[in-house]
Motif scaffolding. Structure first.
Motif, PDB file in Angstrom:
ATOM      1  N   THR A  95       0.813  -1.220   0.000  1.00  0.00           N
ATOM      2  CA  THR A  95       0.000   0.000   0.000  1.00  0.00           C
ATOM      3  C   THR A  95       0.845   1.268   0.000  1.00  0.00           C
ATOM      4  O   THR A  95       0.330   2.355  -0.255  1.00  0.00           O
ATOM      5  CB  THR A  95      -0.924   0.016   1.234  1.00  0.00           C
ATOM      6  OG1 THR A  95      -0.119  -0.056   2.421  1.00  0.00           O
ATOM      7  CG2 THR A  95      -1.887  -1.164   1.203  1.00  0.00           C
ATOM      8  N   TYR A  96       2.135   1.136   0.302  1.00  0.00           N
ATOM      9  CA  TYR A  96       3.024   2.307   0.290  1.00  0.00           C
ATOM     10  C   TYR A  96       4.437   1.806   0.028  1.00  0.00           C
ATOM     11  O   TYR A  96       4.853   0.772   0.558  1.00  0.00           O
ATOM     12  CB  TYR A  96       2.975   3.052   1.627  1.00  0.00           C
ATOM     13  CG  TYR A  96       3.405   4.498   1.533  1.00  0.00           C
ATOM     14  CD1 TYR A  96       2.500   5.488   1.167  1.00  0.00           C
ATOM     15  CD2 TYR A  96       4.716   4.878   1.799  1.00  0.00           C
ATOM     16  CE1 TYR A  96       2.887   6.815   1.067  1.00  0.00           C
ATOM     17  CE2 TYR A  96       5.110   6.204   1.708  1.00  0.00           C
ATOM     18  CZ  TYR A  96       4.187   7.175   1.340  1.00  0.00           C
ATOM     19  OH  TYR A  96       4.574   8.500   1.239  1.00  0.00           O
ATOM     20  N   VAL A  97       5.158   2.562  -0.799  1.00  0.00           N
ATOM     21  CA  VAL A  97       6.491   2.142  -1.216  1.00  0.00           C
ATOM     22  C   VAL A  97       7.478   3.294  -1.082  1.00  0.00           C
ATOM     23  O   VAL A  97       7.210   4.418  -1.540  1.00  0.00           O
ATOM     24  CB  VAL A  97       6.493   1.636  -2.675  1.00  0.00           C
ATOM     25  CG1 VAL A  97       7.908   1.233  -3.107  1.00  0.00           C
ATOM     26  CG2 VAL A  97       5.526   0.469  -2.834  1.00  0.00           C
ATOM     27  N   TYR A  98       8.608   3.016  -0.434  1.00  0.00           N
ATOM     28  CA  TYR A  98       9.735   3.950  -0.385  1.00  0.00           C
ATOM     29  C   TYR A  98      10.811   3.477  -1.351  1.00  0.00           C
ATOM     30  O   TYR A  98      11.085   2.275  -1.453  1.00  0.00           O
ATOM     31  CB  TYR A  98      10.336   4.013   1.020  1.00  0.00           C
ATOM     32  CG  TYR A  98       9.616   4.933   1.973  1.00  0.00           C
ATOM     33  CD1 TYR A  98       9.827   6.312   1.936  1.00  0.00           C
ATOM     34  CD2 TYR A  98       8.738   4.413   2.918  1.00  0.00           C
ATOM     35  CE1 TYR A  98       9.158   7.145   2.815  1.00  0.00           C
ATOM     36  CE2 TYR A  98       8.074   5.246   3.809  1.00  0.00           C
ATOM     37  CZ  TYR A  98       8.294   6.614   3.748  1.00  0.00           C
ATOM     38  OH  TYR A  98       7.633   7.446   4.616  1.00  0.00           O
ATOM     39  N   ALA A  99      11.448   4.413  -2.046  1.00  0.00           N
ATOM     40  CA  ALA A  99      12.578   4.108  -2.921  1.00  0.00           C
ATOM     41  C   ALA A  99      13.826   4.752  -2.341  1.00  0.00           C
ATOM     42  O   ALA A  99      13.831   5.956  -2.057  1.00  0.00           O
ATOM     43  CB  ALA A  99      12.320   4.635  -4.327  1.00  0.00           C
ATOM     44  N   THR A 100      14.867   3.985  -2.156  1.00  0.00           N
ATOM     45  CA  THR A 100      16.103   4.545  -1.606  1.00  0.00           C
ATOM     46  C   THR A 100      16.969   5.076  -2.741  1.00  0.00           C
ATOM     47  O   THR A 100      17.372   4.341  -3.637  1.00  0.00           O
ATOM     48  CB  THR A 100      16.893   3.476  -0.827  1.00  0.00           C
ATOM     49  OG1 THR A 100      17.229   2.398  -1.706  1.00  0.00           O
ATOM     50  CG2 THR A 100      16.076   2.932   0.334  1.00  0.00           C
ATOM     51  N   THR A 101      17.221   6.357  -2.699  1.00  0.00           N
ATOM     52  CA  THR A 101      18.096   6.975  -3.691  1.00  0.00           C
ATOM     53  C   THR A 101      18.606   8.296  -3.139  1.00  0.00           C
ATOM     54  O   THR A 101      17.916   8.967  -2.377  1.00  0.00           O
ATOM     55  CB  THR A 101      17.370   7.212  -5.033  1.00  0.00           C
ATOM     56  OG1 THR A 101      18.290   7.804  -5.965  1.00  0.00           O
ATOM     57  CG2 THR A 101      16.168   8.129  -4.870  1.00  0.00           C
ATOM     58  N   PRO A 131      28.070  14.700   0.880  1.00  0.00           N
ATOM     59  CA  PRO A 131      27.791  14.994  -0.531  1.00  0.00           C
ATOM     60  C   PRO A 131      28.993  14.793  -1.445  1.00  0.00           C
ATOM     61  O   PRO A 131      28.833  14.601  -2.653  1.00  0.00           O
ATOM     62  CB  PRO A 131      27.348  16.468  -0.511  1.00  0.00           C
ATOM     63  CG  PRO A 131      27.909  17.019   0.763  1.00  0.00           C
ATOM     64  CD  PRO A 131      27.899  15.890   1.740  1.00  0.00           C
ATOM     65  N   ASP A 132      30.201  14.820  -0.872  1.00  0.00           N
ATOM     66  CA  ASP A 132      31.395  14.593  -1.683  1.00  0.00           C
ATOM     67  C   ASP A 132      31.664  13.107  -1.914  1.00  0.00           C
ATOM     68  O   ASP A 132      32.508  12.747  -2.733  1.00  0.00           O
ATOM     69  CB  ASP A 132      32.620  15.222  -1.007  1.00  0.00           C
ATOM     70  CG  ASP A 132      32.528  16.744  -0.942  1.00  0.00           C
ATOM     71  OD1 ASP A 132      31.932  17.336  -1.879  1.00  0.00           O
ATOM     72  OD2 ASP A 132      33.021  17.328   0.033  1.00  0.00           O
ATOM     73  N   PHE A 133      30.972  12.251  -1.173  1.00  0.00           N
ATOM     74  CA  PHE A 133      31.115  10.801  -1.357  1.00  0.00           C
ATOM     75  C   PHE A 133      29.796  10.142  -0.971  1.00  0.00           C
ATOM     76  O   PHE A 133      29.671   9.523   0.090  1.00  0.00           O
ATOM     77  CB  PHE A 133      32.265  10.269  -0.501  1.00  0.00           C
ATOM     78  CG  PHE A 133      32.633   8.841  -0.818  1.00  0.00           C
ATOM     79  CD1 PHE A 133      33.088   8.481  -2.072  1.00  0.00           C
ATOM     80  CD2 PHE A 133      32.514   7.862   0.147  1.00  0.00           C
ATOM     81  CE1 PHE A 133      33.423   7.178  -2.367  1.00  0.00           C
ATOM     82  CE2 PHE A 133      32.845   6.538  -0.129  1.00  0.00           C
ATOM     83  CZ  PHE A 133      33.303   6.202  -1.394  1.00  0.00           C
ATOM     84  N   PRO A 134      28.785  10.266  -1.809  1.00  0.00           N
ATOM     85  CA  PRO A 134      27.429   9.839  -1.434  1.00  0.00           C
ATOM     86  C   PRO A 134      27.133   8.358  -1.645  1.00  0.00           C
ATOM     87  O   PRO A 134      26.069   7.897  -1.284  1.00  0.00           O
ATOM     88  CB  PRO A 134      26.557  10.692  -2.358  1.00  0.00           C
ATOM     89  CG  PRO A 134      27.400  10.865  -3.585  1.00  0.00           C
ATOM     90  CD  PRO A 134      28.820  10.971  -3.099  1.00  0.00           C
ATOM     91  N   GLN A 174      25.003  -1.607   3.169  1.00  0.00           N
ATOM     92  CA  GLN A 174      25.046  -0.429   4.039  1.00  0.00           C
ATOM     93  C   GLN A 174      23.689   0.257   4.099  1.00  0.00           C
ATOM     94  O   GLN A 174      23.218   0.644   5.176  1.00  0.00           O
ATOM     95  CB  GLN A 174      26.106   0.549   3.534  1.00  0.00           C
ATOM     96  CG  GLN A 174      27.535   0.113   3.764  1.00  0.00           C
ATOM     97  CD  GLN A 174      28.522   1.076   3.123  1.00  0.00           C
ATOM     98  OE1 GLN A 174      28.262   1.627   2.048  1.00  0.00           O
ATOM     99  NE2 GLN A 174      29.658   1.279   3.773  1.00  0.00           N
ATOM    100  N   CYS A 175      23.074   0.419   2.950  1.00  0.00           N
ATOM    101  CA  CYS A 175      21.776   1.097   2.911  1.00  0.00           C
ATOM    102  C   CYS A 175      20.710   0.257   3.625  1.00  0.00           C
ATOM    103  O   CYS A 175      19.879   0.793   4.366  1.00  0.00           O
ATOM    104  CB  CYS A 175      21.377   1.346   1.463  1.00  0.00           C
ATOM    105  SG  CYS A 175      20.033   2.533   1.274  1.00  0.00           S
ATOM    106  N   ALA A 176      20.752  -1.053   3.426  1.00  0.00           N
ATOM    107  CA  ALA A 176      19.806  -1.933   4.119  1.00  0.00           C
ATOM    108  C   ALA A 176      20.023  -1.875   5.624  1.00  0.00           C
ATOM    109  O   ALA A 176      19.057  -1.862   6.407  1.00  0.00           O
ATOM    110  CB  ALA A 176      19.962  -3.365   3.612  1.00  0.00           C
ATOM    111  N   LEU A 177      21.284  -1.825   6.045  1.00  0.00           N
ATOM    112  CA  LEU A 177      21.591  -1.768   7.469  1.00  0.00           C
ATOM    113  C   LEU A 177      21.049  -0.492   8.107  1.00  0.00           C
ATOM    114  O   LEU A 177      20.415  -0.530   9.174  1.00  0.00           O
ATOM    115  CB  LEU A 177      23.106  -1.843   7.675  1.00  0.00           C
ATOM    116  CG  LEU A 177      23.591  -1.809   9.121  1.00  0.00           C
ATOM    117  CD1 LEU A 177      23.354  -3.148   9.788  1.00  0.00           C
ATOM    118  CD2 LEU A 177      25.063  -1.442   9.198  1.00  0.00           C
TER     119      LEU A 177
END
Length: 248
Positions: free
Chosen positions: A78-84, A143-146, A152-155
């Protein structure tokens, strides 16, 4: 079977390396998330490298559901987040991991089903994936190394989910089998040191003795001592006195 605890679904979209899938599974299970979906994994499925990297979280891979497209993977949500972390020219609400997982907890608590999309390692989610999401989850990185890898993102996301849904003890002390010293025990320790230091002539000159004793009492009151600490300090002073007496 997955646990019956309400939680979001983590959807790995076109992951490229089995090792990263396994590392993501470990990160998820570290914080109690065990619902993984995989969209079009580059090296096929199942993947022995993912199993090796997952270690104790291999059960998540055994129970992971595999889909051909992102649309199929989230069709029951019913709701979705996108990681970016990149601006994609799409108008979307953007939330931090903390805010997104707090919102996710509320939505799931109200009976919703929430998914979080994680993109492939090299380029991240494509616009077609993000267009299917209701909002963007963006990690406030340098921002210089995003660049963040998949695990890592899942953690980070799983950690914020845990914070949003569990009572977290912000600070504690491991007592190692002892208890905090009582006021009476601290008073006896202060008296012991004051008496022995007085005998040794420490409180000199006499005009400053009262201030020195007050400062020493204040020092003891600032020290969070256990009963074991107090016993040890008593022993230190007794041994010093014995050593002095043997030398006379």
């Amino acid at each position: 079977m997955p646990t019956d605890r309400p939680q979001p679904v983590f959807v790995l979209v076109r992951p490229q390396m089995g090792e990263n899938i396994g590392a993501a599974a470990r990160a998820m299970w570290n914080f109690g998330i065990d619902r993984m979906r995989i969209v079009a994994p580059r090296d096929g499925w199942p993947n022995p490298k993912a199993v090796a990297m997952a270690s104790g979280a291999g059960r998540l891979l055994d129970e992971a559901r595999v889909f051909e497209t992102t649309a199929e993977a989230v069709e029951d949500c019913t709701y979705v987040y996108a990681t970016t972390g990149r601006h994609r020219g799409l108008t979307k609400p953007v939330a931090s991991p903390e805010q997104a997982m707090g919102d996710t907890a509320e939505r799931i608590g109200s009976g919703g089903r929430v998914a979080v999309l994680f993109g492939p390692e090299r380029a991240g989610l494509e616009n077609d994936d993000i267009a299917r999401a209701n909002a963007i989850l963006s990690v406030p990185v340098n921002p210089d190394f995003p660049s963040l890898n998949l695990a890592q993102c899942a953690l980070l996301t799983a950690y914020e989910w845990r914070r949003a849904t569990e009572t977290i003890t912000a600070h504690t002390v491991e007592m190692a089998g002892s208890d905090w010293a009582t006021g009476q025990e601290m008073e006896k320790l202060a008296e012991h040191y004051e008496d022995r230091l007085d005998t040794a002539g420490f409180f000199f000159p006499p005009t400053k003795a009262d201030t020195m004793k007050l400062n020493l009492r204040n020092l003891w009151s600032r020290m969070p001592l256990t009963r074991a600490d107090v016993q040890m300090l008593h022993g230190v002073m007794r041994q010093m006195v014995r050593w002095k007496e043997r030398g006379e």
